[in-house]
Write an enzyme that holds these catalytic residues in place. Structure first.
Site, PDB file in Angstrom:
ATOM      1  N   ARG A   1      48.278  34.073  47.667  1.00 48.36           N
ATOM      2  CA  ARG A   1      48.197  33.685  45.931  1.00 48.36           C
ATOM      3  C   ARG A   1      49.458  33.429  45.446  1.00 48.36           C
ATOM      4  O   ARG A   1      50.162  34.434  45.309  1.00 48.36           O
ATOM      5  CB  ARG A   1      47.183  34.989  45.687  1.00 48.36           C
ATOM      6  CG  ARG A   1      47.016  34.726  44.134  1.00 48.36           C
ATOM      7  CD  ARG A   1      46.293  36.282  43.645  1.00 48.36           C
ATOM      8  NE  ARG A   1      46.108  36.204  42.217  1.00 48.36           N
ATOM      9  CZ  ARG A   1      46.758  36.240  41.476  1.00 48.36           C
ATOM     10  NH1 ARG A   1      48.063  36.584  41.525  1.00 48.36           N
ATOM     11  NH2 ARG A   1      46.350  36.549  40.093  1.00 48.36           N
TER      12      ARG A   1
ATOM     13  N   ARG B   1      43.370  45.964  30.772  1.00 49.46           N
ATOM     14  CA  ARG B   1      42.653  45.529  32.181  1.00 49.46           C
ATOM     15  C   ARG B   1      42.611  46.659  32.901  1.00 49.46           C
ATOM     16  O   ARG B   1      41.602  46.567  33.818  1.00 49.46           O
ATOM     17  CB  ARG B   1      43.716  44.430  32.719  1.00 49.46           C
ATOM     18  CG  ARG B   1      43.715  43.135  31.894  1.00 49.46           C
ATOM     19  CD  ARG B   1      44.803  42.167  32.481  1.00 49.46           C
ATOM     20  NE  ARG B   1      46.319  42.953  32.498  1.00 49.46           N
ATOM     21  CZ  ARG B   1      47.230  42.252  32.899  1.00 49.46           C
ATOM     22  NH1 ARG B   1      47.291  41.116  33.446  1.00 49.46           N
ATOM     23  NH2 ARG B   1      48.520  42.665  32.619  1.00 49.46           N
TER      24      ARG B   1
ATOM     25  N   HIS C   1      58.551  35.504  38.502  1.00 53.45           N
ATOM     26  CA  HIS C   1      59.666  36.599  38.031  1.00 53.45           C
ATOM     27  C   HIS C   1      59.718  37.816  39.139  1.00 53.45           C
ATOM     28  O   HIS C   1      58.929  37.748  39.887  1.00 53.45           O
ATOM     29  CB  HIS C   1      58.954  37.215  36.912  1.00 53.45           C
ATOM     30  CG  HIS C   1      57.629  37.426  36.718  1.00 53.45           C
ATOM     31  ND1 HIS C   1      56.544  36.620  36.523  1.00 53.45           N
ATOM     32  CD2 HIS C   1      56.981  38.478  37.522  1.00 53.45           C
ATOM     33  CE1 HIS C   1      55.311  36.775  36.790  1.00 53.45           C
ATOM     34  NE2 HIS C   1      55.492  38.254  37.197  1.00 53.45           N
TER      35      HIS C   1
ATOM     36  N   GLN D   1      59.583  42.083  33.593  1.00 56.03           N
ATOM     37  CA  GLN D   1      59.264  40.922  34.294  1.00 56.03           C
ATOM     38  C   GLN D   1      60.238  39.930  34.150  1.00 56.03           C
ATOM     39  O   GLN D   1      59.995  39.233  33.021  1.00 56.03           O
ATOM     40  CB  GLN D   1      57.891  40.647  34.369  1.00 56.03           C
ATOM     41  CG  GLN D   1      57.097  41.699  34.920  1.00 56.03           C
ATOM     42  CD  GLN D   1      55.641  41.533  34.884  1.00 56.03           C
ATOM     43  OE1 GLN D   1      55.120  41.595  33.747  1.00 56.03           O
ATOM     44  NE2 GLN D   1      54.590  41.271  35.601  1.00 56.03           N
TER      45      GLN D   1
ATOM     46  N   ASP E   1      52.964  46.458  35.860  1.00 57.29           N
ATOM     47  CA  ASP E   1      51.959  45.292  35.733  1.00 57.29           C
ATOM     48  C   ASP E   1      51.077  45.323  36.681  1.00 57.29           C
ATOM     49  O   ASP E   1      50.894  44.422  37.572  1.00 57.29           O
ATOM     50  CB  ASP E   1      52.782  43.963  35.559  1.00 57.29           C
ATOM     51  CG  ASP E   1      51.673  42.929  35.160  1.00 57.29           C
ATOM     52  OD1 ASP E   1      50.576  43.343  34.663  1.00 57.29           O
ATOM     53  OD2 ASP E   1      52.049  41.791  34.977  1.00 57.29           O
TER      54      ASP E   1
ATOM     55  N   GLU F   1      46.799  30.337  41.280  1.00 60.67           N
ATOM     56  CA  GLU F   1      46.536  30.933  40.314  1.00 60.67           C
ATOM     57  C   GLU F   1      46.775  30.526  39.124  1.00 60.67           C
ATOM     58  O   GLU F   1      47.934  30.860  38.293  1.00 60.67           O
ATOM     59  CB  GLU F   1      46.773  32.609  40.474  1.00 60.67           C
ATOM     60  CG  GLU F   1      46.081  33.322  39.413  1.00 60.67           C
ATOM     61  CD  GLU F   1      46.993  33.829  38.041  1.00 60.67           C
ATOM     62  OE1 GLU F   1      46.364  34.303  37.254  1.00 60.67           O
ATOM     63  OE2 GLU F   1      48.207  33.657  38.089  1.00 60.67           O
TER      64      GLU F   1
ATOM     65  N   ASP G   1      51.182  33.471  42.246  1.00 67.19           N
ATOM     66  CA  ASP G   1      50.866  33.980  41.107  1.00 67.19           C
ATOM     67  C   ASP G   1      51.439  33.138  39.658  1.00 67.19           C
ATOM     68  O   ASP G   1      52.606  32.658  40.106  1.00 67.19           O
ATOM     69  CB  ASP G   1      51.348  35.447  40.789  1.00 67.19           C
ATOM     70  CG  ASP G   1      51.257  36.122  39.606  1.00 67.19           C
ATOM     71  OD1 ASP G   1      49.934  36.369  39.247  1.00 67.19           O
ATOM     72  OD2 ASP G   1      52.236  36.601  39.104  1.00 67.19           O
TER      73      ASP G   1
ATOM     74  N   ASP H   1      41.996  40.717  36.293  1.00 62.26           N
ATOM     75  CA  ASP H   1      42.760  40.333  34.776  1.00 62.26           C
ATOM     76  C   ASP H   1      41.721  39.999  33.868  1.00 62.26           C
ATOM     77  O   ASP H   1      40.311  40.317  34.310  1.00 62.26           O
ATOM     78  CB  ASP H   1      43.624  38.844  35.045  1.00 62.26           C
ATOM     79  CG  ASP H   1      44.824  38.987  35.335  1.00 62.26           C
ATOM     80  OD1 ASP H   1      45.563  39.946  35.352  1.00 62.26           O
ATOM     81  OD2 ASP H   1      45.327  37.959  36.052  1.00 62.26           O
TER      82      ASP H   1
HETATM   83  C1  OTU Z   1      48.974  36.777  36.556  1.00 65.73           C
HETATM   84  O1  OTU Z   1      48.098  36.293  35.421  1.00 65.73           O
HETATM   85  C2  OTU Z   1      48.441  38.113  37.209  1.00 65.73           C
HETATM   86  O2  OTU Z   1      47.397  37.958  37.620  1.00 65.73           O
HETATM   87  C3  OTU Z   1      48.550  39.091  36.094  1.00 65.73           C
HETATM   88  O3  OTU Z   1      47.955  40.359  36.676  1.00 65.73           O
HETATM   89  C4  OTU Z   1      49.925  39.288  35.826  1.00 65.73           C
HETATM   90  O4  OTU Z   1      50.120  40.369  34.790  1.00 65.73           O
HETATM   91  C5  OTU Z   1      50.583  38.052  35.251  1.00 65.73           C
HETATM   92  O5  OTU Z   1      50.364  37.053  36.156  1.00 65.73           O
HETATM   93  C6  OTU Z   1      52.238  38.482  35.714  1.00 65.73           C
HETATM   94  O6  OTU Z   1      52.459  38.450  36.979  1.00 65.73           O
HETATM   95  O7  OTU Z   1      48.627  35.854  31.924  1.00 65.73           O
HETATM   96  O8  OTU Z   1      46.511  37.752  31.801  1.00 65.73           O
HETATM   97  O9  OTU Z   1      47.657  31.312  34.618  1.00 65.73           O
HETATM   98  O10 OTU Z   1      46.666  33.631  32.866  1.00 65.73           O
HETATM   99  O11 OTU Z   1      49.060  33.538  35.511  1.00 65.73           O
HETATM  100  C7  OTU Z   1      46.832  37.044  33.131  1.00 65.73           C
HETATM  101  C8  OTU Z   1      48.191  31.812  33.605  1.00 65.73           C
HETATM  102  C9  OTU Z   1      48.206  36.145  33.179  1.00 65.73           C
HETATM  103  C10 OTU Z   1      48.029  33.588  33.338  1.00 65.73           C
HETATM  104  C11 OTU Z   1      48.453  34.321  34.614  1.00 65.73           C
HETATM  105  C12 OTU Z   1      48.665  35.415  34.461  1.00 65.73           C
END
Ligand code: OTU
Length: 655
Positions: free
Chosen positions: A292, A525, A194, A262, A151, A336, A294, A401
């Protein structure tokens, strides 16, 4: 005695009991008197808050005080090991806590492997970062992660080991220091919802260790997963339906909100909080100034809820915040939360996350670009932009993303827009399924049941450059470049830290080659995470090239931003421009004022002279973008996608 008074007394009593033990261990590990005093002062300052948070989260646990003591021992040890150059930054940031509000702040974000190869090689790009004016650099996840699909690094196998393809922990610290000495703050992720299934904790769980099985959410059969799934939203429905994954090696279902590799951490277990706090402080000591956080929305679960944005998620982040203040005081948090705008706001505060992505601005800028109308953007931001003091937005146009349409339904209704239909339209528009669209994008996580989808694509491709270049039509290319600069002009002036996704400054378009790589093929992505293109980099100073036009335009805007005291901090007022296609706002700081206008259509637009007069009492303005003087005696015409940063001249020279 009230409940809060009781907690206060309990906090004070436990500090009296714990302090001597922490101090003794600090000194026996070689900590100096001076360092201890600094630590103790901060601990005393944050203690009541930290204790209050932890007792709410974990007070019912029989071993609460054991965990508390271990946590403080770890915090003291981490402070004692913190490098002198970082302690200097701690002191500087504590003396100037608003440092990040400066208009000099400009962020960049990149993948180390795709941009330079390794951490060591990234040093060579520091002059480039300075050329761009960056003061903040976010390196995408770079810790140890599974080979193949990880990921994009968001499945961490070890928070203390750098992915060997990128370098070592020493390389990371050396880079952080080199960046810092050039005035660039390092930003890294804390992927704390995670771990990967290869993390030692997960491996021990698989090996049958009950202590580590409690680190995750494991279930012997479908009873609980089914019960939870009644109210859960599917986040990655094309990966696997639902939020749980069956593991043969464990004979258990595992909670996996995102990819199946994850594993969500179980923060109801105080040992998990403590372990992750230690990992956080370790990362901080590598030289991270902005962390950041996540996927903040998902870190706490409760049956019968969406398990997103629960109150305990906030308590957890606030507890991490208090620990950072005590043991790594320079480090700030960036939230985030790509969720409903009301929920985004709840993570922002000096005691929680001082910084936050601004997904609403991001989504609505694309919305305005597609519709050529600014009503939803203007209405939403007019009541959703202001932040508490000491906090700031991180404004971005694209990330690694997807784009999701996270505006508020009531805001849409207010401007006579049907939110469901509008989201369908926006998805169709940006994935090229709408007749006449300029955009080239791909769908991400289309859910067959709900019809939900999000959008992948680079800034340039979504703004029309890919299609224009293919057509070879000079006029279309020009319009696409105007759109790209228009969007940047807004994140550079609206208030907060602008964040440039590296590659966008050179007009990078979609890279469809990811489908040939098995580890990436199922995740669209990757279309907007391309490798740095050396050829475009080489022509960036040539104004006859497309990358050169974008790069030079952007550099000019960045320099202009940095020179404008009115752009300090985030005070912003949306104004009624009287034109459906023109977005306008006023920035005000220290007696300096800028009126910013942006035409979101491909046709010239006029602004009434009376509107202008309200913002320029002297009736004369200078447009800092075009360097033209203008007068409020006449209507103002904005060319297609033109933006203007107007400074009022208080002396009327005309008559
Ligand atoms: C984040 O995003 C990261 O930016 C992603 O790159 C990861 O894949 C994900 O977490 C897992 O670590 O669903 O489509 O806020 O939108 O946390 C991106 C809610 C994601 C989610 C966001 C997540």
């Amino acid at each position: 005695m009230g409940e809060s008074e009781r907690v206060r007394q309990q906090a004070a009593q436990s500090l009296v009991r714990l302090l001597p033990r922490i101090q003794a261990s600090f000194h026996s590990a070689g900590g100096t008197e001076m360092d201890w005093n600094a630590f103790e002062a901060r601990l005393r300052r944050e203690w009541e808050r930290l204790f209050g948070l932890l007792i709410q989260l974990y007070g019912q646990q029989y071993d609460f005080f054991y965990h508390l003591e271990q946590l403080l021992l770890a915090a003291a040890q981490s402070w004692q090991r913190r490098a002198p150059w970082l302690k200097q930054i701690d002191a500087a940031r504590e003396a100037d806590p608003e440092w990040f509000q400066s208009q000099a702040m400009v962020g960049g974000v990149l993948y180390v492997d795709l941009f330079s190869g390794t951490l060591a090689q990234l040093h060579d790009s520091i002059p480039y970062f300075k050329e761009l004016g960056l003061t903040y650099l976010h390196l995408m996840p770079l810790f140890d992660a599974p080979a193949g699909n990880s990921d994009g690094g968001y499945a961490v196998s070890n928070y203390r080991v750098v992915n060997q393809r990128l370098g070592t922990m020493d390389d990371l610290t050396a880079l952080a220091q080199a960046l810092q000495s050039e005035g660039i703050s390092l930003v890294l992720d804390f992927v704390f919802n995670h771990t990967s299934d290869e993390h030692p904790w997960a491996q021990r769980a698989i090996a049958g260790d009950p202590e580590y099985q409690e680190f995750y959410y494991l279930f012997p059969d479908r009873t609980m997963p089914d019960a939870y799934e009644r109210t859960l939203r599917e986040i990655f429905p094309t990966v696997r339906r639902g939020s749980f994954t069956w593991r043969d090696d464990l004979q258990r279902w595992v909670w996996t909100t995102f990819n199946s590799f994850q594993w969500d951490l179980n923060y109801a277990n105080p040992a998990v909080f403590r372990a992750m706090a230690e990992e956080m402080l370790f990362i901080a000591n590598a030289g991270v100034e902005i962390l950041r956080l996540d996927a903040v929305a998902f870190i706490w679960k409760r049956l019968g809820t969406s398990c997103e944005n629960l109150p305990e998620a906030h308590l957890l982040i606030q507890a991490f915040n208090a620990i950072a203040r005590i043991a790594a005081p320079a480090m700030l948090f960036k939230s985030e939360a790509i969720v409903h705008p009301d929920d985004v706001l709840k993570y922002i505060g000096v005691h929680e996350c001082q910084l936050s992505y601004n997904p609403l601005l991001m989504a609505l800028l694309w919305e305005a670009l597609a519709t050529r109308e600014v009503k939803l953007l203007a209405h939403s931001l007019s009541h959703r932009f202001r932040l508490p003091k000491g906090c700031a937005w991180v404004n971005y146009l694209r990330s690694h993303d997807d784009i999701g349409w996270t505006f508020d339904d009531a805001d849409a209704h207010y401007v006579w827009t049907d939110p469901f239909g509008h989201r369908q339209f926006l998805n169709a528009y940006y994935i090229g399924r709408f007749e006449g669209t300029f955009a080239r994008g791909l769908p991400f996580q289309e859910n067959p049941d709900t019809g939900d989808a999000r959008v992948s694509g680079t800034l340039s491709s979504l703004a029309g450059l890919e299609q224009a270049l293919q057509s070879g039509n000079e006029q279309l290319i020009d319009v696409a470049i105007r759109r790209i600069l228009l969007l940047h002009s807004i994140i550079l002036s609206i208030g907060g830290i602008p964040l440039v996704y590296m590659g966008d400054e050179l007009g990078t378009t979609n890279d469809y080659a990811f489908v040939a790589e098995p580890a990436k093929a199922d995740d669209s992505r990757w279309v907007h995470r391309p490798r740095l293109n050396q050829a475009t980099l080489a022509v960036r100073h040539d104004p006859s090239t497309v990358p050169g036009r974008i790069f030079n335009g952007l550099i000019r805007l960045i320099q202009l931003r940095k020179s404008q005291p009115a752009l300090y901090d985030g005070d912003m007022d949306v104004i009624p421009t009287g034109n459906a296609h023109v977005f306008g706002y006023v920035r005000l700081h220290a007696g300096r004022r800028l009126l910013i206008l942006a035409n979101f259509s491909e046709h010239p637009q006029q602004l009434d002279e009376n509107t202008l007069r309200m913002y320029g009492p002297g009736r004369h303005f200078t447009d800092l973008i075009s360097d033209m003087q203008l007068s409020a005696d006449h209507p103002l015409t904005l060319q297609p996608y033109q933006f203007a940063w107007l400074e009022a001249q208080l002396t009327s020279s005309g008559g």
